[in-house]
Design an enzyme around this catalytic site. Structure first.
Site, PDB file in Angstrom:
ATOM      1  N   VAL A 473      29.883  50.117  48.036  1.00 55.72           N
ATOM      2  CA  VAL A 473      30.545  51.418  48.210  1.00 55.72           C
ATOM      3  C   VAL A 473      31.935  51.201  48.809  1.00 55.72           C
ATOM      4  CG1 VAL A 473      28.499  52.858  48.321  1.00 55.72           C
ATOM      5  CG2 VAL A 473      29.300  51.774  50.397  1.00 55.72           C
ATOM      6  N   THR A 555      30.410  45.191  43.684  1.00 54.32           N
ATOM      7  CA  THR A 555      30.769  44.303  44.786  1.00 54.32           C
ATOM      8  C   THR A 555      31.544  43.128  44.186  1.00 54.32           C
ATOM      9  OG1 THR A 555      28.900  42.790  44.536  1.00 54.32           O
ATOM     10  CG2 THR A 555      28.496  44.809  45.784  1.00 54.32           C
ATOM     11  N   GLU A 667      42.275  42.049  44.762  1.00 47.13           N
ATOM     12  CA  GLU A 667      40.884  41.719  45.072  1.00 47.13           C
ATOM     13  C   GLU A 667      40.737  41.867  46.591  1.00 47.13           C
ATOM     14  OE1 GLU A 667      38.161  40.298  42.995  1.00 47.13           O
ATOM     15  OE2 GLU A 667      39.428  41.484  41.677  1.00 47.13           O
ATOM     16  N   ASP A 678      42.137  34.752  39.742  1.00 45.54           N
ATOM     17  CA  ASP A 678      41.556  35.958  39.143  1.00 45.54           C
ATOM     18  C   ASP A 678      41.947  36.083  37.667  1.00 45.54           C
ATOM     19  OD1 ASP A 678      39.947  38.283  39.615  1.00 45.54           O
ATOM     20  OD2 ASP A 678      41.775  39.434  39.214  1.00 45.54           O
ATOM     21  N   LYS A 682      39.644  35.958  34.186  1.00 49.23           N
ATOM     22  CA  LYS A 682      39.672  36.973  33.126  1.00 49.23           C
ATOM     23  C   LYS A 682      39.873  36.356  31.750  1.00 49.23           C
ATOM     24  CE  LYS A 682      41.290  40.596  36.215  1.00 49.23           C
ATOM     25  NZ  LYS A 682      42.454  41.310  36.720  1.00 49.23           N
TER      26      LYS A 682
END
Ligand code: ADP
Ligand code: ASP
Ligand code: MG
Length: 814
Positions: A473, A555, A667, A678, A682
């Protein structure tokens, strides 16, 4: 003449009994009425329990008897005025004394025979009917009470006695002829054999008593009064949206009750069907409701399936062997052996090769069945022509019933599709040649889910439930929950889709609510949750076994990514915003894709590349339609693009990075972005989706950061960025001097991928890229020179959340 039967809940207490009397009095205005009564709700169970306790030498049987007595005495006090109460009280007292004497003998002997049990159980119906008689008498309503043991003749098969209809019909006629009355009151369930010994007609058998009286008297109608407004499309205790079936044929009602619809005891239909007596199922507590009319030719409605029912607690008996074909009279011997043990066969399937036959029976009958069948085929088993009978326990049957199924193709397909998408494994299927019934054998633990899924598929075509578990969350998770909350009404109204967040977790706590959490108060509910343990959460998701379950990982946790396999293997769809799983070892990625395929569960991770932009989906569409990727060129880091678009030497580089982090474009650990890791993840994921088995170490990553920037923690990282300001300034100045812009570019071609900083001129596709935008250029066989371009915001909680939302919808196949 009409026959009205009232079930246990309809006479459970004084208020209910008064309701019954209203219904009876109304009916008696037009016609002679036979009223058949069950025991007060729960009393038959209590009587059996008392008998079993006494048999086991447990004195607690006396408590059960006191409870039984008290229930009846309380009802007398509430129903009968003081002046006439003593007669009623003494009658009940007398019955209870008799009952106690029987139980005392059972206790003394330590033995409860089927015969004595029938005697014990008979007290329930005897006392309830006497109670109602006393009430009618106190109201001055003329009627005659008669003990059914004098009217219904059976054989001596205690517990499931079979009716001798000739004698029974004669006795009923004779009694009525000799005793004229406007209302006859009789206890259901009980009867007597030729020697006058008490027998019973099977649990739930008062319905059958009603049908026996109705048939004997050629009644105008039989009404079964209960606590629901008719026979329903499914068991209302299992399916919340079940609704009454207004009209149904005898055959269909028989199938539904045979396959578990408790509302009607299966043998009830036969006697009334033979004479075409209309059978109504009505609700004592809502008499104005239409109820169900069971009749010869019900009007057709648009429901192809009339109802769904289920029986749990079954065992499959599997008889296999290569020599089966050669065994003479094989079926006859098998079913003869089962019949000899009075094993009720619920379903039969036989493979076309005839090498195996499977029979479903109640679990209680399984051991007896095995002894009988193995005994029957002992010789063949010795000769190795047959295997000993193999038992499979913990099973259940779910049956679709409807006479018009035979005219509609594709019903089985829909059944298989709906169950398959929800990971319900079908052990066996049987479809009668009449096609009134399609039965599937499944695990008992799956029954509730299976029935709900099927109910949705066949009765709520426009209504579907999706059950979501959200882990995380943070920025994206919160936005996602907010979007779900905003969309809930729209989805329900416009798409008949009930989207429920059933579970919610952060790294510290988790809450589950099978009815769906309130998305306006989730923070408080989560705060009150249990301590978070991922294994427990996964276990509970399995235990809840909800249909259309989707697990959403927002997460960046490797631990959470580690649970996808267990979820997919149980057909729970997984939507991951988390990139860990798809960018870890190729074997992990491949395994998850394989599980998704094998268990028919979606595994979607569109937001791993380009946030909400449809990058992976587009790539998959290209490939599925036969295109081949030659080259991919892309700016895939919203963070780096933001940084290079905002850095112009006037503000320190470190400050621009900080701003990107503050605005939520990085991030959680910004070093992952700045180091190019990152972006490498991808392009790795895109390459894998394009079909190439690359590992992270295969991606060539030319970092523009001085090595010292990545040596410490995040605070040290910012310090080092500041210390190397001149380095960044130089990169910028050189590019600007050449009229170019800095872009962190990912490339894939010929099975190889690389990432690194590049200065691009105004004629390059990557030059005009604003803010935190991403762009992906697909060069393919169909787009060889002018690439297919996907461009737009490639970072930010809002767009990422909406990408996750879209994946969730796809995962649930809506
Ligand atoms: P009674 O005591 O009136 O004989 P039962 O308990 O035997 O009542 O049967 C009624 C109950 O059957 C309902 O309360 C309901 O929970 C259950 N039931 C199971 N399947 C169905 C179905 N398809 N339609 C209606 N009721 C059903
Ligand atoms: N009282 C009996 C039982 O509980 C019969 C009935 O209610 O139909 O099985
Ligand atoms: Mg019943």
């Amino acid at each position: 003449m009409q026959v009205l039967k009232f079930g246990g809940t309809s006479v459970a207490n004084a208020a209910a009994i008064n309701q019954v009397i209203d219904i009876v009095a109304t009916a008696a205005r037009h016609d002679t009425v036979v009223v058949v009564l069950s025991a007060l709700g729960g009393i038959t169970d209590a009587l059996i329990e008392a008998g079993q306790l006494a048999e086991a030498g447990n004195e607690a049987y006396q408590d059960r008897l006191r409870h039984i007595e008290q229930r009846h005495l309380t009802a007398v006090q509430e129903l009968i005025p003081v002046a006439t109460r003593s007669a009623a009280l003494s009658q009940i007292k007398q019955r209870c004394n008799e009952l106690e004497a029987i139980c005392d003998s059972v206790f003394a002997l330590g033995e409860l025979s089927a015969r004595t049990l029938d005697r014990l159980m008979s007290f329930g119906e005897l006392m309830s009917s006497q109670l109602v008689t006393e009430r009618l008498r106190s109201l001055g309503i003329a009627h005659a009470w008669q003990d059914s043991r004098q009217l219904i003749r059976t054989n001596s098969r205690f517990g499931f006695a079979e009716v001798d209809f000739d004698t029974t019909n004669q006795q009923i006629h004779d009694f009525l002829a000799a005793t004229p009355a406007p209302i006859y009151l009789v206890p259901g369930f009980i009867a007597a054999d030729a020697s006058g010994t008490t027998t019973t007609l099977g649990r739930g058998g008062s319905d059958y008593s009603g049908a026996i009286y109705a048939a004997a008297l050629r009644a105008r109608r039989l009404e079964i009064w209960t606590d629901v407004s008719g026979m329903m499309t499914a068991d209302p205790r299992l399916v919340r949206h079940a609704r009454p079936i207004p009209h149904i044929s005898y055959q269909e009602a028989m199938e539904l009750s045979h396959f578990g619809a408790k509302v009607l005891y299966p043998p009830t239909i036969q006697p009334v069907m033979h004479q075409g007596i209309p059978l109504w199922i009505k609700n004592t507590f809502a008499p104005a409701d239409h109820g169900t009319l069971v009749e010869v030719a019900p009007p057709q409605n648009h429901d192809v399936v009339r109802g769904i029912s289920s029986i749990s607690n079954l065992t499959m008996l599997n008889l296999e062997g290569s020599g089966m074909i050669g065994i003479p009279g094989f079926s006859k011997r098998l079913f003869g052996a089962l019949a000899g043990e009075r094993v009720n066969v619920i379903l039969i399937t036989q493979s076309s090769s005839e090498h195996s036959i499977s029979v479903a029976v109640g679990a209680a009958d399984a051991a007896r069945a095995k002894t009988a069948v193995d005994g029957e085929f002992a010789h063949e088993i010795d000769m190795r022509r047959l295997e000993p009978l193999r038992l499979e326990t913990g099973l259940a049957i779910v049956a679709l019933v409807g006479e018009s199924m035979k005219n509609h193709p594709g019903i089985s397909g829909r059944l298989f599709g709906a169950l398959g998408h929800n990971g319900v494994n079908i052990r066996a299927i049987a479809q009668g040649s009449s096609e009134k019934n399609i039965s599937t054998v499944i695990q008992a633990a799956d029954v509730k889910k299976a029935i709900n899924v099927l109910h949705e598929a066949f009765f709520e075509v426009e209504y579907k439930q999706v059950n979501v578990f959200v882990v995380g969350v943070g920025n994206v998770g919160r936005k996602l929950l907010e979007q779900l909350r905003q969309q809930q009404h729209y989805l329900l109204d416009k798409l008949q889709l009930q989207l429920r967040v059933v579970g919610l977790a952060n790294s510290r706590q988790f809450v589950l609510d099978p009815n769906g959490l309130d998305l306006t108060t989730w923070p408080e509910e989560l705060a009150r949750g249990e301590a978070f343990r991922l294994d427990q959460l996964v276990e509970q998701i399995h235990a809840l076994n909800l249909r259309n379950s989707v697990f959403v990982d927002v997460t960046a946790s490797a631990e959470v990514a580690g649970c996808y396999a267990a979820l997919l293997a149980k057909s729970v769809a997984v939507v991951a915003c988390n990139k860990v799983a798809c960018s870890s070892a190729y074997s992990t990625y491949a395994r998850l894709k394989g599980l998704a395929r094998e268990f028919n569960a979606n595994f979607l991770f569109e937001t791993n590349v380009g946030a909400g932009l449809p990058v992976i989906g587009t790539l998959n569409d290209l490939l599925r339609s036969g295109d081949v990727v030659q080259r991919i060129e892309a700016v895939l880091s919203g963070t780096l693009n933001f940084v290079f678009n905002h850095y112009d030497g006037r503000r320190p580089f470190a400050e621009v990075v900080r701003q990107a982090q503050d605005e939520g474009y990085t991030e959680p650990d910004p070093r992952l972005d700045l180091s190019g890791t990152d972006v490498a993840r991808k392009i790795l994921i895109l390459a894998r989706e394009a079909g190439v088995a690359l590992e992270m170490t295969d991606i060539q990553n030319t970092s523009f950061l001085p090595a010292s920037c990545l040596e410490g923690d995040v605070a040290a990282f910012y310090e080092q960025l500041a210390a190397h300001e001149s380095h960044f300034r130089q990169l910028y100045d050189e590019a600007t001097a050449a009229g170019k812009k800095l872009r962190f570019v990912a490339r894939y071609a010929g099975g190889q991928a690389a990432v690194g900083l590049q200065a691009v001129g105004p004629d390059h596709d990557l030059y005009t890229l604003k803010g935190k935008d991403n762009v992906v250029l697909f060069y393919t066989n169909r787009y060889p020179e002018q690439p297919l371009v996907i461009k737009g915001a490639g970072a930010g909680a809002d767009v990422t959340a909406s990408g996750v939302f879209a994946d969730m919808m796809r995962a649930a196949r809506v």
